[in-house]
Design a protein around this motif. Structure first.
Motif, PDB file in Angstrom:
ATOM      1  N   LYS A 138       0.973  -0.885  -0.191  1.00 11.60           N
ATOM      2  CA  LYS A 138      -0.201  -0.084  -0.372  1.00 11.60           C
ATOM      3  C   LYS A 138       0.830   0.992  -0.006  1.00 11.60           C
ATOM      4  CE  LYS A 138      -1.696  -1.716   3.278  1.00 11.60           C
ATOM      5  NZ  LYS A 138      -2.272  -1.685   5.172  1.00 11.60           N
ATOM      6  N   ALA A 139       0.323   2.798   0.108  1.00 16.91           N
ATOM      7  CA  ALA A 139       1.265   3.676  -0.116  1.00 16.91           C
ATOM      8  C   ALA A 139       1.793   3.711   0.804  1.00 16.91           C
ATOM      9  CB  ALA A 139       0.295   4.874  -0.701  1.00 16.91           C
ATOM     10  N   GLU A 140       1.561   3.844   2.360  1.00 16.34           N
ATOM     11  CA  GLU A 140       1.554   3.614   3.385  1.00 16.34           C
ATOM     12  C   GLU A 140       2.786   3.123   3.707  1.00 16.34           C
ATOM     13  OE1 GLU A 140      -0.915   2.607   6.205  1.00 16.34           O
ATOM     14  OE2 GLU A 140      -1.523   0.954   6.042  1.00 16.34           O
ATOM     15  N   ASP A 141       2.993   1.971   2.858  1.00 14.74           N
ATOM     16  CA  ASP A 141       4.381   1.241   2.735  1.00 14.74           C
ATOM     17  C   ASP A 141       5.720   1.535   2.556  1.00 14.74           C
ATOM     18  OD1 ASP A 141       3.491  -1.061   4.032  1.00 14.74           O
ATOM     19  OD2 ASP A 141       2.386  -1.660   2.435  1.00 14.74           O
ATOM     20  N   ILE A 142       5.373   2.647   0.997  1.00 16.75           N
ATOM     21  CA  ILE A 142       7.058   3.431   0.418  1.00 16.75           C
ATOM     22  C   ILE A 142       6.372   4.757   0.634  1.00 16.75           C
ATOM     23  CG2 ILE A 142       6.356   0.727  -0.975  1.00 16.75           C
ATOM     24  CD1 ILE A 142       5.004   3.086  -2.816  1.00 16.75           C
ATOM     25  N   THR A 202       0.155   3.682  -9.223  1.00 20.21           N
ATOM     26  CA  THR A 202       1.880   3.689 -10.309  1.00 20.21           C
ATOM     27  C   THR A 202       0.759   3.647 -11.188  1.00 20.21           C
ATOM     28  OG1 THR A 202       3.120   1.903  -8.671  1.00 20.21           O
ATOM     29  CG2 THR A 202       2.999   2.022 -11.683  1.00 20.21           C
ATOM     30  N   GLU A 203      -0.342   2.869 -11.313  1.00 15.86           N
ATOM     31  CA  GLU A 203      -1.399   3.074 -13.004  1.00 15.86           C
ATOM     32  C   GLU A 203      -1.582   5.001 -13.616  1.00 15.86           C
ATOM     33  OE1 GLU A 203      -4.369   0.384 -12.786  1.00 15.86           O
ATOM     34  OE2 GLU A 203      -3.383  -1.228 -13.069  1.00 15.86           O
ATOM     35  N   VAL A 204      -2.238   5.184 -12.324  1.00 20.12           N
ATOM     36  CA  VAL A 204      -2.373   6.200 -11.964  1.00 20.12           C
ATOM     37  C   VAL A 204      -1.377   7.256 -12.654  1.00 20.12           C
ATOM     38  CG1 VAL A 204      -3.437   8.124 -10.924  1.00 20.12           C
ATOM     39  CG2 VAL A 204      -4.212   5.984 -10.545  1.00 20.12           C
ATOM     40  N   MET A 205      -0.695   6.749 -12.086  1.00 14.51           N
ATOM     41  CA  MET A 205       1.255   8.701 -11.851  1.00 14.51           C
ATOM     42  C   MET A 205       1.526   8.018 -13.397  1.00 14.51           C
ATOM     43  SD  MET A 205       2.947   7.760  -9.018  1.00 14.51           S
ATOM     44  CE  MET A 205       4.435   8.950  -9.215  1.00 14.51           C
ATOM     45  N   LEU A 251       9.007   4.411  -6.322  1.00 19.09           N
ATOM     46  CA  LEU A 251       8.851   3.736  -6.848  1.00 19.09           C
ATOM     47  C   LEU A 251       9.677   2.438  -7.435  1.00 19.09           C
ATOM     48  CD1 LEU A 251       5.434   5.343  -9.114  1.00 19.09           C
ATOM     49  CD2 LEU A 251       5.114   3.173  -7.315  1.00 19.09           C
ATOM     50  N   LEU A 252      10.604   3.386  -8.080  1.00 15.85           N
ATOM     51  CA  LEU A 252      11.966   3.193  -8.160  1.00 15.85           C
ATOM     52  C   LEU A 252      12.476   2.175  -7.169  1.00 15.85           C
ATOM     53  CD1 LEU A 252      13.126   5.574 -11.090  1.00 15.85           C
ATOM     54  CD2 LEU A 252      12.381   2.990 -12.017  1.00 15.85           C
ATOM     55  N   ARG A 253      12.857   2.781  -5.886  1.00 10.97           N
ATOM     56  CA  ARG A 253      13.313   1.923  -5.504  1.00 10.97           C
ATOM     57  C   ARG A 253      12.398   0.680  -4.650  1.00 10.97           C
ATOM     58  NH1 ARG A 253      13.469   6.202  -2.301  1.00 10.97           N
ATOM     59  NH2 ARG A 253      15.024   6.861  -2.935  1.00 10.97           N
ATOM     60  N   PHE A 254      11.356   0.562  -4.419  1.00 12.66           N
ATOM     61  CA  PHE A 254      10.497  -0.866  -4.027  1.00 12.66           C
ATOM     62  C   PHE A 254      10.503  -1.707  -5.168  1.00 12.66           C
ATOM     63  CE2 PHE A 254       6.373  -2.872  -5.637  1.00 12.66           C
ATOM     64  CZ  PHE A 254       5.994  -3.141  -4.444  1.00 12.66           C
ATOM     65  N   GLY A 255      10.322  -1.304  -6.961  1.00 17.09           N
ATOM     66  CA  GLY A 255      10.307  -2.199  -8.281  1.00 17.09           C
ATOM     67  C   GLY A 255      11.900  -2.523  -8.027  1.00 17.09           C
ATOM     68  N   PHE A 256      12.607  -2.093  -7.800  1.00  9.72           N
ATOM     69  CA  PHE A 256      14.254  -2.384  -7.591  1.00  9.72           C
ATOM     70  C   PHE A 256      14.058  -3.539  -6.202  1.00  9.72           C
ATOM     71  CE2 PHE A 256      18.284  -1.907  -9.561  1.00  9.72           C
ATOM     72  CZ  PHE A 256      19.453  -2.514  -8.217  1.00  9.72           C
ATOM     73  N   PHE A 288      16.188  -7.203  -8.240  1.00  6.09           N
ATOM     74  CA  PHE A 288      17.808  -6.574  -8.608  1.00  6.09           C
ATOM     75  C   PHE A 288      18.541  -6.771  -7.365  1.00  6.09           C
ATOM     76  CE2 PHE A 288      14.303  -5.148 -11.724  1.00  6.09           C
ATOM     77  CZ  PHE A 288      14.731  -5.995 -12.341  1.00  6.09           C
ATOM     78  N   THR A 289      19.721  -6.777  -8.097  1.00  8.04           N
ATOM     79  CA  THR A 289      20.812  -6.042  -6.820  1.00  8.04           C
ATOM     80  C   THR A 289      22.082  -5.753  -7.921  1.00  8.04           C
ATOM     81  OG1 THR A 289      21.913  -8.069  -7.512  1.00  8.04           O
ATOM     82  CG2 THR A 289      20.700  -8.419  -5.534  1.00  8.04           C
ATOM     83  N   ARG A 290      22.473  -4.690  -6.937  1.00  2.00           N
ATOM     84  CA  ARG A 290      23.221  -3.488  -7.838  1.00  2.00           C
ATOM     85  C   ARG A 290      24.573  -4.201  -7.840  1.00  2.00           C
ATOM     86  NH1 ARG A 290      22.428   1.773  -5.815  1.00  2.00           N
ATOM     87  NH2 ARG A 290      20.809   1.960  -4.516  1.00  2.00           N
ATOM     88  N   SER A 291      24.788  -3.925  -8.961  1.00  2.00           N
ATOM     89  CA  SER A 291      25.846  -4.893  -9.696  1.00  2.00           C
ATOM     90  C   SER A 291      27.179  -3.901  -9.052  1.00  2.00           C
ATOM     91  CB  SER A 291      26.667  -4.144 -11.407  1.00  2.00           C
ATOM     92  OG  SER A 291      25.101  -4.615 -11.831  1.00  2.00           O
ATOM     93  N   PRO A 292      28.050  -5.194  -8.688  1.00  2.00           N
ATOM     94  CA  PRO A 292      29.701  -4.237  -7.870  1.00  2.00           C
ATOM     95  C   PRO A 292      30.122  -3.764  -9.356  1.00  2.00           C
ATOM     96  CG  PRO A 292      30.115  -6.234  -8.698  1.00  2.00           C
ATOM     97  CD  PRO A 292      28.346  -6.564  -8.919  1.00  2.00           C
ATOM     98  N   GLY A 293      30.693  -1.837  -8.432  1.00  3.10           N
ATOM     99  CA  GLY A 293      31.014  -1.723  -9.386  1.00  3.10           C
ATOM    100  C   GLY A 293      31.165  -0.771 -10.801  1.00  3.10           C
ATOM    101  N   LEU A 294      29.858  -1.140 -10.926  1.00  3.41           N
ATOM    102  CA  LEU A 294      28.778   0.013 -11.620  1.00  3.41           C
ATOM    103  C   LEU A 294      29.231   1.760 -11.024  1.00  3.41           C
ATOM    104  CD1 LEU A 294      27.190  -0.082 -14.437  1.00  3.41           C
ATOM    105  CD2 LEU A 294      25.580  -0.282 -13.149  1.00  3.41           C
TER     106      LEU A 294
END
Length: 140
Positions: free
Chosen positions: A2-6, A91-94, A120-125, A130-136
């Motif tokens: 829900k919205a309150e979660d993110i 997300t749909e509305v945005m 939203l990107l942080r939540f999706g990631f 997904f994990t951050r690529s080392p050295g990127l």
């Protein structure tokens, strides 16, 4: 989820009678792109973006000491959500309305949070595994 979660719970706001200099200062101080505009009852009455402020700033002459008020440049028709609204719907509305930030309001239309595209990107990631690529590098 829900919205309150993110949502970001620290909502940076300006009053509708503040001027664009005050808005510009808050945008810089908090490194954000959108401000919630509230009235004297702390109720949402609009939103103002960094682009709105910069556009108004560009129209002010160097000798002009009276900066325009937020009420004259803010977006009044603001799409909001409640804390219980599902992230999928938000997300749909945005996406449908090309909105980059959506205030989360209580029953009295007082801002209690804000959801940005970054949230939203942080939540999706995080939730898509997904994990951050080392050295990127931090920037591409």
């Amino acid at each position: 989820m829900k919205a309150e979660d993110i949502m970001t719970r620290h909502v940076v706001d300006v009053m509708e009678f503040d001027d664009i200099y005050q808005a510009f200062s808050k945008l810089r101080q908090y490194h954000i792109h959108q401000l919630v505009v509230v009235n004297v009852d702390s109720q949402l009455c609009g939103m103002v973006s960094d682009r709105d402020v910069l556009r108004a700033w560009a129209e002010v002459s160097n000798s002009d000491r009276d900066f325009p008020r937020i009420a004259s440049i803010m977006q009044r028709d603001v799409i909001t959500c409640g804390p219980e609204d599902p992230i999928t719907r938000i997300t749909e509305v945005m996406l449908d309305h090309h909105v980059h930030a959506m205030p989360v309001t209580d029953a009295k239309r007082r801002p209690i949070g804000i959801i940005s595209t970054t949230d939203l990107l942080r939540f999706g990631f995080k939730h898509l595994g997904f994990t951050r690529s080392p050295g990127l590098p931090a920037t591409i």
